[in-house]
Scaffold this active site. Structure first.
Site, PDB file in Angstrom:
ATOM      1  N   CYS A   8       0.843  -1.203   0.000  1.00 51.43           N
ATOM      2  CA  CYS A   8       0.000   0.000   0.000  1.00 51.43           C
ATOM      3  C   CYS A   8       0.875   1.250   0.000  1.00 51.43           C
ATOM      4  CB  CYS A   8      -0.929   0.010   1.207  1.00 51.43           C
ATOM      5  SG  CYS A   8      -2.340  -1.095   1.049  1.00 51.43           S
ATOM      6  N   ASP A  31      10.642  -7.505  -7.917  1.00 50.63           N
ATOM      7  CA  ASP A  31      10.793  -8.027  -6.563  1.00 50.63           C
ATOM      8  C   ASP A  31      12.168  -7.620  -6.023  1.00 50.63           C
ATOM      9  OD1 ASP A  31       9.312 -10.580  -4.878  1.00 50.63           O
ATOM     10  OD2 ASP A  31      11.363 -10.028  -4.329  1.00 50.63           O
ATOM     11  N   HIS A  47      -6.355  -3.047  -1.446  1.00 49.72           N
ATOM     12  CA  HIS A  47      -5.772  -3.897  -0.403  1.00 49.72           C
ATOM     13  C   HIS A  47      -6.694  -5.075  -0.123  1.00 49.72           C
ATOM     14  CE1 HIS A  47      -3.136  -4.923   2.974  1.00 49.72           C
ATOM     15  NE2 HIS A  47      -4.257  -5.367   3.517  1.00 49.72           N
ATOM     16  N   ASN A  87       1.307 -17.146  -3.524  1.00 50.92           N
ATOM     17  CA  ASN A  87       1.320 -17.692  -2.178  1.00 50.92           C
ATOM     18  C   ASN A  87       0.112 -17.095  -1.467  1.00 50.92           C
ATOM     19  OD1 ASN A  87       3.848 -18.962  -2.630  1.00 50.92           O
ATOM     20  ND2 ASN A  87       4.896 -17.038  -2.203  1.00 50.92           N
ATOM     21  N   GLY A  93       3.333 -19.800   2.334  1.00 51.01           N
ATOM     22  CA  GLY A  93       4.568 -19.021   2.276  1.00 51.01           C
ATOM     23  C   GLY A  93       4.350 -17.544   2.054  1.00 51.01           C
ATOM     24  N   HIS A  98      -0.930  -8.751   1.130  1.00 49.80           N
ATOM     25  CA  HIS A  98      -1.587  -7.848   0.173  1.00 49.80           C
ATOM     26  C   HIS A  98      -1.466  -8.589  -1.158  1.00 49.80           C
ATOM     27  CE1 HIS A  98      -2.176  -3.542  -1.510  1.00 49.80           C
ATOM     28  NE2 HIS A  98      -2.187  -4.382  -2.543  1.00 49.80           N
ATOM     29  N   HIS A 100      -0.864 -10.439  -4.427  1.00 48.98           N
ATOM     30  CA  HIS A 100       0.092 -10.244  -5.521  1.00 48.98           C
ATOM     31  C   HIS A 100       0.393 -11.576  -6.175  1.00 48.98           C
ATOM     32  CE1 HIS A 100       2.348 -11.111  -1.843  1.00 48.98           C
ATOM     33  NE2 HIS A 100       3.257 -11.694  -2.611  1.00 48.98           N
ATOM     34  N   HIS A 102       3.476 -13.569  -8.258  1.00 52.94           N
ATOM     35  CA  HIS A 102       4.895 -13.550  -8.638  1.00 52.94           C
ATOM     36  C   HIS A 102       4.985 -13.910 -10.117  1.00 52.94           C
ATOM     37  CE1 HIS A 102       6.621 -13.531  -4.481  1.00 52.94           C
ATOM     38  NE2 HIS A 102       5.430 -14.031  -4.206  1.00 52.94           N
TER      39      HIS A 102
HETATM   40  P1  AMP Z   1       5.080 -13.455  -0.615  1.00 55.29           P
HETATM   41  O1  AMP Z   1       5.969 -14.369   0.162  1.00 55.29           O
HETATM   42  O2  AMP Z   1       4.288 -14.191  -1.686  1.00 55.29           O
HETATM   43  O3  AMP Z   1       4.185 -12.636   0.290  1.00 55.29           O
HETATM   44  O4  AMP Z   1       6.016 -12.490  -1.420  1.00 55.29           O
HETATM   45  C1  AMP Z   1       6.344 -11.207  -0.988  1.00 55.29           C
HETATM   46  C2  AMP Z   1       7.438 -10.718  -1.896  1.00 55.29           C
HETATM   47  O5  AMP Z   1       7.544  -9.321  -1.761  1.00 55.29           O
HETATM   48  C3  AMP Z   1       8.816 -11.312  -1.612  1.00 55.29           C
HETATM   49  O6  AMP Z   1       9.306 -11.997  -2.776  1.00 55.29           O
HETATM   50  C4  AMP Z   1       9.676 -10.085  -1.293  1.00 55.29           C
HETATM   51  O7  AMP Z   1      10.992 -10.192  -1.789  1.00 55.29           O
HETATM   52  C5  AMP Z   1       8.889  -8.966  -1.944  1.00 55.29           C
HETATM   53  N1  AMP Z   1       9.066  -7.629  -1.383  1.00 55.29           N
HETATM   54  C6  AMP Z   1       8.931  -7.274  -0.087  1.00 55.29           C
HETATM   55  N2  AMP Z   1       9.122  -5.950   0.061  1.00 55.29           N
HETATM   56  C7  AMP Z   1       9.368  -5.458  -1.177  1.00 55.29           C
HETATM   57  C8  AMP Z   1       9.651  -4.162  -1.693  1.00 55.29           C
HETATM   58  N3  AMP Z   1       9.713  -3.070  -0.892  1.00 55.29           N
HETATM   59  N4  AMP Z   1       9.834  -4.020  -3.017  1.00 55.29           N
HETATM   60  C9  AMP Z   1       9.793  -5.099  -3.827  1.00 55.29           C
HETATM   61  N5  AMP Z   1       9.525  -6.349  -3.411  1.00 55.29           N
HETATM   62  C10 AMP Z   1       9.323  -6.532  -2.096  1.00 55.29           C
END
Ligand code: AMP
Length: 112
Positions: A8, A31, A47, A87, A93, A98, A100, A102
């Protein structure tokens, strides 16, 4: 609302995210800790915690997140092939609660 949420804060431009693609309801960023040569995050601007939290009326958003994956794939240099991973929930995991996807590309992946 949800201002402690890192995504957010990126969406609200409180911290830089350097979006590589953006629509009215989705942003795509790199990422920070890539797990593949190309690792983008396709993030809902709204969100929503996870897929379990989707309402029926969020079907358009879900489709738009997939369309963002399609559009981003067209910008890849060598091949438009990619892997999408979600995830959804702590056991799966998920670390950032929020919604998203990958988007992973740039190498040969093993089949699941
Ligand atoms: P998840 O485990 O599916 O919740 O993935 C969260 C992802 O967000 C991880 O791969 C982190 O490396 C990535 N992440 C966390 N903070 C940031 C950020 N500020 N900018 C870019 N990616 C981020």
């Amino acid at each position: 609302m949800a201002t402690e949420c890192i995504f957010c804060r990126i969406i609200n431009k409180e911290i830089p995210g350097n979006p590589i693609h953006e629509t009215s309801d989705v942003i795509v960023i790199k990422d920070i800790n890539p797990k593949a040569p190309i690792h983008y995050l396709i993030i809902s601007k709204q969100h929503i915690q996870d897929i379990q939290s989707f309402a029926d009326c969020d079907a358009g958003l879900a489709a738009n997140m997939l369309l963002a994956a399609r559009d981003v794939s067209k910008t890849l240099a060598d091949s438009s092939d990619f892997k999408l991973v979600v995830n959804s929930g702590k056991l799966a995991g998920q670390c950032v609660f929020h919604l998203h996807f990958h988007f992973l590309a740039g190498k040969q992946f093993s089949p699941l």
